[in-house]
Enzyme design. Structure first.
Site, PDB file in Angstrom:
ATOM      1  N   GLY A 222      30.449  38.071  35.534  1.00  0.00           N
ATOM      2  CA  GLY A 222      31.388  37.039  35.930  1.00  0.00           C
ATOM      3  C   GLY A 222      32.246  36.569  34.776  1.00  0.00           C
ATOM      4  N   GLY A 225      31.702  37.983  31.001  1.00  0.00           N
ATOM      5  CA  GLY A 225      32.108  39.292  30.505  1.00  0.00           C
ATOM      6  C   GLY A 225      31.386  40.420  31.213  1.00  0.00           C
ATOM      7  N   GLY A 251      36.232  43.210  40.474  1.00  0.00           N
ATOM      8  CA  GLY A 251      35.217  44.171  40.066  1.00  0.00           C
ATOM      9  C   GLY A 251      35.644  45.607  40.316  1.00  0.00           C
ATOM     10  N   ASP A 252      36.386  45.818  41.387  1.00  0.00           N
ATOM     11  CA  ASP A 252      36.896  47.161  41.693  1.00  0.00           C
ATOM     12  C   ASP A 252      37.934  47.583  40.660  1.00  0.00           C
ATOM     13  OD1 ASP A 252      35.342  46.847  44.025  1.00  0.00           O
ATOM     14  OD2 ASP A 252      37.039  45.866  45.014  1.00  0.00           O
TER      15      ASP A 252
END
Length: 315
Positions: A222, A225, A251-252
């Site tokens: 998150g 890092g 995240g993708d």
């Protein structure tokens, strides 16, 4: 070329609102419609970086047709697998402080024939791919072992696999030794069955996944890092973010940045963090272009701050 596999794609509508007041009429100040699903987002981020990508995904009904159209408009080659059910439609509501409320539909149920056609299409389109990124939840009709079967087939054909999923599907696939797995901190805690409150605890959990079969673990922590744990060691990377606008697809985008930069080592980790940090500052599920990146702002170190308490610990 990076091939992506999204077993449960979606049509994503994102609304920006001044505040989300339950039970009231809320007027949106902004709206986006994007092709969705974790693998689709990886393809979108890869394409935004100017790298070739092919998106394999089951599509059905009017929402599926619109997903295919939107992918084409973004210059992404789609390899659709026709299914009888309708592609799901998801809704996200973004507030100015970065709070995001998501409503995700379950998606269609795939038949045995559709399941096999999806696997066969991945095999046909993976020739010449540098990476196959298998991402997201499984739709109804696919057992948790489906990703494991896909990883086994891909490895038999000589392909490298990056896997971004969670729960039983992740645990089942570890036995087939995926080249990279990319959990966030909640998924990492779920996989090892214990809470994670520090960076050191996340490192220990990532090492457990490696012992279970993963060659490398790229873990998102998150706002704190990202971690990379592989055979060469453990690395920690972070970057400042001025303001979070939307974390949909961040995240993708990180996984895309990792694979674009080769998919191993500190350099790829730095690229992952740069892409993720850029993505959260964009609206909806917009993917960053090279102009949005700030690679010089990324810090990568092998001196991992093990005692640092996570800003968002996982129970």
């Amino acid at each position: 070329m990076i091939l992506t596999v999204t077993p449960n794609p979606s049509l994503d509508r994102t609304y920006e609102v001044p505040a989300l007041d339950r039970g009231e009429v809320v007027r949106a100040t902004g709206e986006r419609v994007d092709p969705g699903g974790k693998g689709v987002n990886v393809s979108r981020a890869v394409a935004a970086a100017g790298v070739q990508t092919v998106a394999v995904l089951p599509l059905g009904g009017a929402p599926g047709a619109l997903v295919a159209q939107l992918l084409d408009e973004q210059g992404i080659e789609a390899a659709p697998v026709p299914v009888s059910g309708q592609t799901r439609s998801n809704i996200a509501v973004a507030e100015p402080d970065g709070t995001l409320t998501k409503i995700n539909a379950p998606g269609p149920e795939l038949s045995d024939a559709e399941r096999e056609l999806l696997l066969a299409t991945v095999g046909e389109r993976s020739r010449g791919a540098d990476w196959i990124a298998c991402c997201g939840s499984l739709p109804r009709g696919l057992k948790p072992s489906w990703y494991a079967e896909l990883v086994a087939r891909a490895h038999a054909a000589g392909a490298r696999i990056a896997l971004d999923t969670s729960g039983p599907a992740l645990l089942a696939a570890l036995a087939e030794r995926p080249d990279v797995v990319k959990p966030n901190v909640e998924e990492l805690a779920e996989a090892v069955g214990c809470p994670l409150t520090t960076v050191g605890a996340a490192v220990a959990a990532a090492e457990e996944l490696r012992k279970a079969g993963a060659h490398a673990v790229l873990a998102s922590l998150g706002a704190d890092g990202q971690l990379l744990v592989d055979a060469s060691g453990t690395y920690f990377a972070s970057a400042p973010v001025a303001a979070v606008r939307s974390n949909v697809g961040a995240g993708d985008s990180s996984l895309a940045g990792f694979l674009i930069a080769g998919g191993s080592g500190p350099r790829a980790l730095a690229s992952a963090v740069a892409h993720g940090a850029a993505a959260v500052q964009l609206p909806g599920s917009a993917m960053p272009t090279p102009a949005d990146l700030a690679p010089d702002a990324v810090t990568v170190t092998s001196e991992v701050p093990l005692s640092r308490v996570l800003t968002e610990p996982a129970a």
